[in-house]
Motif scaffolding. Structure first.
Motif, PDB file in Angstrom:
ATOM      1  N   ARG A  43      77.940  66.276 -76.054  1.00  0.00           N
ATOM      2  CA  ARG A  43      78.332  67.730 -75.458  1.00  0.00           C
ATOM      3  C   ARG A  43      78.672  67.750 -74.126  1.00  0.00           C
ATOM      4  O   ARG A  43      77.812  67.186 -73.343  1.00  0.00           O
ATOM      5  N   VAL A  44      79.918  67.919 -73.677  1.00  0.00           N
ATOM      6  CA  VAL A  44      80.266  67.960 -72.356  1.00  0.00           C
ATOM      7  C   VAL A  44      80.145  69.426 -71.802  1.00  0.00           C
ATOM      8  O   VAL A  44      80.889  70.397 -72.307  1.00  0.00           O
ATOM      9  N   ASP A  45      79.260  69.893 -70.818  1.00  0.00           N
ATOM     10  CA  ASP A  45      79.343  70.993 -70.348  1.00  0.00           C
ATOM     11  C   ASP A  45      80.420  71.472 -69.388  1.00  0.00           C
ATOM     12  O   ASP A  45      80.671  70.418 -68.595  1.00  0.00           O
ATOM     13  N   ARG A  46      81.176  72.350 -69.444  1.00  0.00           N
ATOM     14  CA  ARG A  46      82.219  72.616 -68.727  1.00  0.00           C
ATOM     15  C   ARG A  46      81.944  72.963 -67.215  1.00  0.00           C
ATOM     16  O   ARG A  46      81.080  73.795 -66.924  1.00  0.00           O
ATOM     17  N   PRO A  47      82.163  72.212 -66.400  1.00  0.00           N
ATOM     18  CA  PRO A  47      81.622  72.829 -65.038  1.00  0.00           C
ATOM     19  C   PRO A  47      82.343  74.070 -64.555  1.00  0.00           C
ATOM     20  O   PRO A  47      83.518  74.583 -65.054  1.00  0.00           O
ATOM     21  N   GLN A  48      81.585  74.812 -63.616  1.00  0.00           N
ATOM     22  CA  GLN A  48      81.993  76.205 -63.275  1.00  0.00           C
ATOM     23  C   GLN A  48      83.040  76.073 -62.441  1.00  0.00           C
ATOM     24  O   GLN A  48      83.044  75.095 -61.590  1.00  0.00           O
TER      25      GLN A  48
END
Length: 85
Positions: free
Chosen positions: A7-12
């Motif tokens: 899972r790749v967290d979306r950057p803010q």
């Protein structure tokens, strides 16, 4: 056989400040026509601008007042005496 799920967290999203837009409140340092650091107090902005001018005397540094939409050129004591001749 289990597959690993990555899972790749979306950057803010970054809040990018544009150097060509004047701030709406407070004071800012203007270096060679570009808005840089913002301050809430005029004395803090003037002090930071003077310190920057001592390090880099070739720059044109101004303090921008958002309330009156005016710029004030910052000069050190040595640069003011050199230009007086």
């Amino acid at each position: 056989m289990n597959k690993t799920i990555v899972r790749v967290d979306r950057p803010q999203p970054r809040q990018v400040r544009r150097a060509d837009l004047a701030p709406s409140t407070g004071y800012a340092i203007v270096v060679d026509g570009r808005f840089k650091t913002e301050f809430a107090d005029e004395n803090a902005a003037t002090k930071a601008a003077a310190e920057l001018l001592v390090k880099y005397p070739m720059l044109k540094i101004e303090v921008y007042d958002a309330a009156s939409r005016s710029r004030t050129l910052v000069r050190t004591a040595t640069s003011a005496s050199q230009h007086a001749c």
